[in-house]
Design an enzyme around this catalytic site. Structure first.
Site, PDB file in Angstrom:
ATOM      1  CB  SER A  46      -0.888   0.016   1.258  1.00 30.70           C
ATOM      2  OG  SER A  46      -1.559   1.262   1.398  1.00 30.70           O
ATOM      3  CE1 TYR A  92      -3.603  -1.655   5.656  1.00 26.49           C
ATOM      4  CE2 TYR A  92      -3.529   0.588   4.796  1.00 26.49           C
ATOM      5  CZ  TYR A  92      -3.596  -0.772   4.584  1.00 26.49           C
ATOM      6  OH  TYR A  92      -3.649  -1.276   3.305  1.00 26.49           O
TER       7      TYR A  92
END
Length: 250
Positions: A137, A150
Site C-alpha cells: 500500500s 495500518y
C-alpha cells in the site's frame, strides 16, 4: 507434456484477490485461490472453470502448512505467489489505539506474508522461475492521522519484501511489490470503519478511484514479464490522488 504453471493467490475470496485470480486464470495459470471463506472460493473456481480452492487463514501456521501441502499435491510447477491477504481495522489515534486491532493488522499483513512466503518459497525456487508478488500500500511510505496501526503494518511489510529481495539475490525467484493508493472495493473501507456510510465517505466525490481489476492488471503485468525483468516496486494511484493526503474531490 508441458507442465502447467501454478499461481497461489491469498485473500482471493473478494476484492483484489478475486480479481487477480480471474486475471491470472486468463493468463493460463492454474490458480490456487486461498482465503478463509471457502464458500466464496468454491464459487470463484466454479466461475473460472479451473483451478483449486483452498480454505486458508494466513494467521495460522497449521493452516498455511496445509495450503503448502495442497500445492505440493498438484501436477505442475509453482511459479507465482501473490501475497494479497491483508487489511485494516479502525482509525483510532495512537493515544486511543486498540491493541487488538493493531495486533490483527500486524498478524495478517506482516506475519501472514511471512508465513505463506516461507511455506511456498522452496517450491518457487525449485521451479527455476519463481515470482513473489506482495500487495502492499502507499500507506507503507507515508503516515497519517488515524492510520498508525495500518501504516505501521504496511511499513513493516515493505521492509520484509525489500529484505527478501536482497536475501534471494542470485536465486531464480523475483520479488515484486505492488503498492496501490485509493482502491474502491466492496469490503476494505467497510471492514476498517465498520459503517457503510463512513466507508462511502472515503471515496465521496473522487472521480474514478481505482478498482480491483486495475490492481489485478498490474499484478499480472509484473508477473508475466520475461523472468530476467524484476519490477521491484510499482506504485499505482488514481489520477485524482496525487499523494496520500492530496485527493481531488468534486
Amino acid at each position: 507434456m508441458v507442465q502447467k504453471n501454478i499461481a497461489v493467490v491469498t485473500g482471493a475470496s473478494s476484492g483484489i484477490g478475486a480479481a487477480t485470480a480471474r486475471r491470472l486464470a486468463k493468463e493460463g495459470f492454474h490458480v490456487v485461490a486461498a482465503a478463509r471463506r471457502a464458500d466464496r472460493l468454491e464459487a470463484l473456481i466454479a466461475e473460472l472453470g479451473s483451478g483449486s480452492a483452498v480454505a486458508c487463514d494466513v494467521t495460522s501456521d497449521d493452516s498455511v502448512a496445509a495450503l503448502a501441502a495442497e500445492v505440493d499435491r498438484l501436477d505442475g510447477n509453482l511459479t507465482l505467489l501473490v501475497n494479497n491477504a491483508g487489511g485494516a481495522r479502525g482509525a483510532d489515534a495512537v493515544a486511543e489505539g486498540s491493541v487488538a486491532d493493531w495486533q490483527w493488522m500486524y498478524d495478517v499483513n506482516v506475519l501472514g506474508t511471512l508465513r505463506v512466503t516461507k511455506a511456498l518459497l522452496p517450491a518457487l525456487e525449485s521451479s527455476g522461475a519463481g515470482t513473489v508478488v506482495t500487495v502492499g500500500s502507499t500507506a507503507a511510505f507515508v503516515v497519517y492521522e488515524g492510520g498508525g496501526g495500518y501504516t505501521a503494518a504496511k511499513h513493516a511489510q515493505t521492509a520484509l519484501v525489500g529484505t527478501l529481495r536482497l536475501e534471494l539475490a542470485g536465486k531464480p525467484v523475483r520479488v515484486v511489490e505492488i503498492d496501490p493508493g485509493m482502491v474502491r472495493t466492496d469490503e476494505f473501507a467497510l471492514n476498517r470503519l465498520g459503517d457503510q456510510a463512513k466507508a462511502d465517505a472515503v471515496y465521496a466525490g473522487v472521480r474514478e478511484p481505482l478498482v480491483a481489476d486495475d490492481i489485478a492488471d498490474c499484478i499480472a503485468w509484473a508477473a508475466t514479464r520475461p523472468h530476467h525483468v524484476n519490477v521491484d516496486r510499482l506504485v499505482v494511484r488514481p489520477i485524482a490522488q496525487a499523494a496520500q493526503h492530496k485527493v481531488v474531490r468534486e
